[in-house]
Design a protein around this motif. Structure first.
Motif, PDB file in Angstrom:
ATOM      1  N   ILE A 100       0.875  -1.179   0.000  1.00 50.65           N
ATOM      2  CA  ILE A 100       0.000   0.000   0.000  1.00 50.65           C
ATOM      3  C   ILE A 100       0.906   1.220   0.000  1.00 50.65           C
ATOM      4  CG2 ILE A 100      -1.729   1.337   1.261  1.00 50.65           C
ATOM      5  CD1 ILE A 100      -2.818  -1.340   2.334  1.00 50.65           C
ATOM      6  N   TRP A 101       0.697   2.082  -0.983  1.00 46.37           N
ATOM      7  CA  TRP A 101       1.458   3.321  -1.153  1.00 46.37           C
ATOM      8  C   TRP A 101       0.548   4.506  -0.871  1.00 46.37           C
ATOM      9  CZ3 TRP A 101       6.623   3.597  -2.458  1.00 46.37           C
ATOM     10  CH2 TRP A 101       7.226   2.382  -2.832  1.00 46.37           C
ATOM     11  N   LYS A 102       1.074   5.483  -0.119  1.00 50.64           N
ATOM     12  CA  LYS A 102       0.320   6.701   0.185  1.00 50.64           C
ATOM     13  C   LYS A 102       1.101   7.905  -0.324  1.00 50.64           C
ATOM     14  CE  LYS A 102      -2.303   5.202   4.132  1.00 50.64           C
ATOM     15  NZ  LYS A 102      -3.146   5.873   5.088  1.00 50.64           N
ATOM     16  N   CYS A 103       0.369   8.860  -0.850  1.00 44.41           N
ATOM     17  CA  CYS A 103       0.987  10.092  -1.349  1.00 44.41           C
ATOM     18  C   CYS A 103       0.763  11.211  -0.332  1.00 44.41           C
ATOM     19  CB  CYS A 103       0.386  10.483  -2.688  1.00 44.41           C
ATOM     20  SG  CYS A 103       1.204  11.906  -3.441  1.00 44.41           S
ATOM     21  N   THR A 104       1.861  11.804   0.113  1.00 44.72           N
ATOM     22  CA  THR A 104       1.822  12.931   1.041  1.00 44.72           C
ATOM     23  C   THR A 104       2.691  14.034   0.472  1.00 44.72           C
ATOM     24  OG1 THR A 104       1.620  11.362   2.885  1.00 44.72           O
ATOM     25  CG2 THR A 104       2.185  13.643   3.444  1.00 44.72           C
ATOM     26  N   ASN A 105       2.110  15.211   0.313  1.00 45.09           N
ATOM     27  CA  ASN A 105       2.836  16.365  -0.235  1.00 45.09           C
ATOM     28  C   ASN A 105       3.517  16.030  -1.563  1.00 45.09           C
ATOM     29  OD1 ASN A 105       2.133  17.969   2.027  1.00 45.09           O
ATOM     30  ND2 ASN A 105       3.836  17.095   3.173  1.00 45.09           N
ATOM     31  N   GLY A 106       2.821  15.269  -2.414  1.00 44.16           N
ATOM     32  CA  GLY A 106       3.326  14.951  -3.744  1.00 44.16           C
ATOM     33  C   GLY A 106       4.354  13.832  -3.808  1.00 44.16           C
ATOM     34  N   SER A 107       4.633  13.184  -2.672  1.00 48.52           N
ATOM     35  CA  SER A 107       5.637  12.122  -2.631  1.00 48.52           C
ATOM     36  C   SER A 107       4.992  10.797  -2.212  1.00 48.52           C
ATOM     37  CB  SER A 107       6.745  12.505  -1.653  1.00 48.52           C
ATOM     38  OG  SER A 107       7.713  11.494  -1.561  1.00 48.52           O
ATOM     39  N   TRP A 108       5.260   9.741  -2.980  1.00 45.34           N
ATOM     40  CA  TRP A 108       4.711   8.428  -2.681  1.00 45.34           C
ATOM     41  C   TRP A 108       5.655   7.660  -1.774  1.00 45.34           C
ATOM     42  CZ3 TRP A 108      -0.109   6.822  -3.825  1.00 45.34           C
ATOM     43  CH2 TRP A 108      -0.834   7.589  -4.739  1.00 45.34           C
ATOM     44  N   GLN A 109       5.087   7.093  -0.691  1.00 44.46           N
ATOM     45  CA  GLN A 109       5.849   6.267   0.237  1.00 44.46           C
ATOM     46  C   GLN A 109       5.051   5.008   0.541  1.00 44.46           C
ATOM     47  OE1 GLN A 109       6.374   9.270   3.435  1.00 44.46           O
ATOM     48  NE2 GLN A 109       8.550   8.711   3.297  1.00 44.46           N
ATOM     49  N   MET A 110       5.780   3.903   0.766  1.00 47.84           N
ATOM     50  CA  MET A 110       5.135   2.645   1.104  1.00 47.84           C
ATOM     51  C   MET A 110       4.695   2.672   2.560  1.00 47.84           C
ATOM     52  SD  MET A 110       6.583  -1.271   0.818  1.00 47.84           S
ATOM     53  CE  MET A 110       6.799  -1.253  -0.952  1.00 47.84           C
ATOM     54  N   PHE A 111       3.441   2.310   2.782  1.00 48.38           N
ATOM     55  CA  PHE A 111       2.861   2.256   4.118  1.00 48.38           C
ATOM     56  C   PHE A 111       2.816   0.806   4.637  1.00 48.38           C
ATOM     57  CE2 PHE A 111      -1.195   1.471   6.411  1.00 48.38           C
ATOM     58  CZ  PHE A 111      -0.872   2.088   7.600  1.00 48.38           C
ATOM     59  N   PHE A 112       2.584  -0.157   3.735  1.00 47.27           N
ATOM     60  CA  PHE A 112       2.401  -1.555   4.130  1.00 47.27           C
ATOM     61  C   PHE A 112       2.903  -2.472   3.034  1.00 47.27           C
ATOM     62  CE2 PHE A 112      -0.250  -5.409   3.829  1.00 47.27           C
ATOM     63  CZ  PHE A 112       0.019  -5.984   5.064  1.00 47.27           C
TER      64      PHE A 112
END
Length: 122
Positions: A100-112
């Motif tokens: 699961i990837w989340k986008c915060t402030n235009g940047s995608w990071q893996m959450f799970f």
């Protein structure tokens, strides 16, 4: 012209592949950029990992893995599920993977992330 969805799928595929590179996996700085602070993983080994587990000297460890059958599924405007297969060349193991990837402030990071062992490439 490619759709936004197609471009995002390519981008997330590239991020998933980046996380398979030993030079990224062994760098706390690189992992910190790619993994959300509240990241966790249900590993194919049965272990549960958090981001802090990968912030030591060896990071997530060097691997030799190949990614295939990548797909992306939208969960919300800023959250995507990726599914794919991994072949671990060192362990000679196949796993099904989901992230699961989340986008915060235009940047995608893996959450799970979750890995499930499977018998083969199908």
């Amino acid at each position: 012209m490619e759709s936004d969805s197609s471009l995002l799928k390519v981008h997330l595929y590239q991020l998933e592949e980046k996380l398979l590179k030993s030079e990224i996996r062994t760098s706390s700085e690189e992992l910190s950029l790619l993994l959300k602070d509240d990241f966790f993983e249900f590993g194919s080994s049965g272990n549960i990992w958090s981001k802090s587990d990968f912030m030591g000297q060896e990071g997530a460890g060097a691997v030799k893995m190949t990614l295939s059958q990548f797909d992306m599924h939208q969960l919300s405007d800023d959250t995507m599920l990726t599914t794919y297969r991994i072949f671990d060349e060192d362990k000679v193991e196949h796993t099904l993977r989901s992230s699961i990837w989340k986008c915060t402030n235009g940047s995608w990071q893996m959450f799970f992330n979750q890995g499930t062992k499977t018998e083969g490439p199908n």
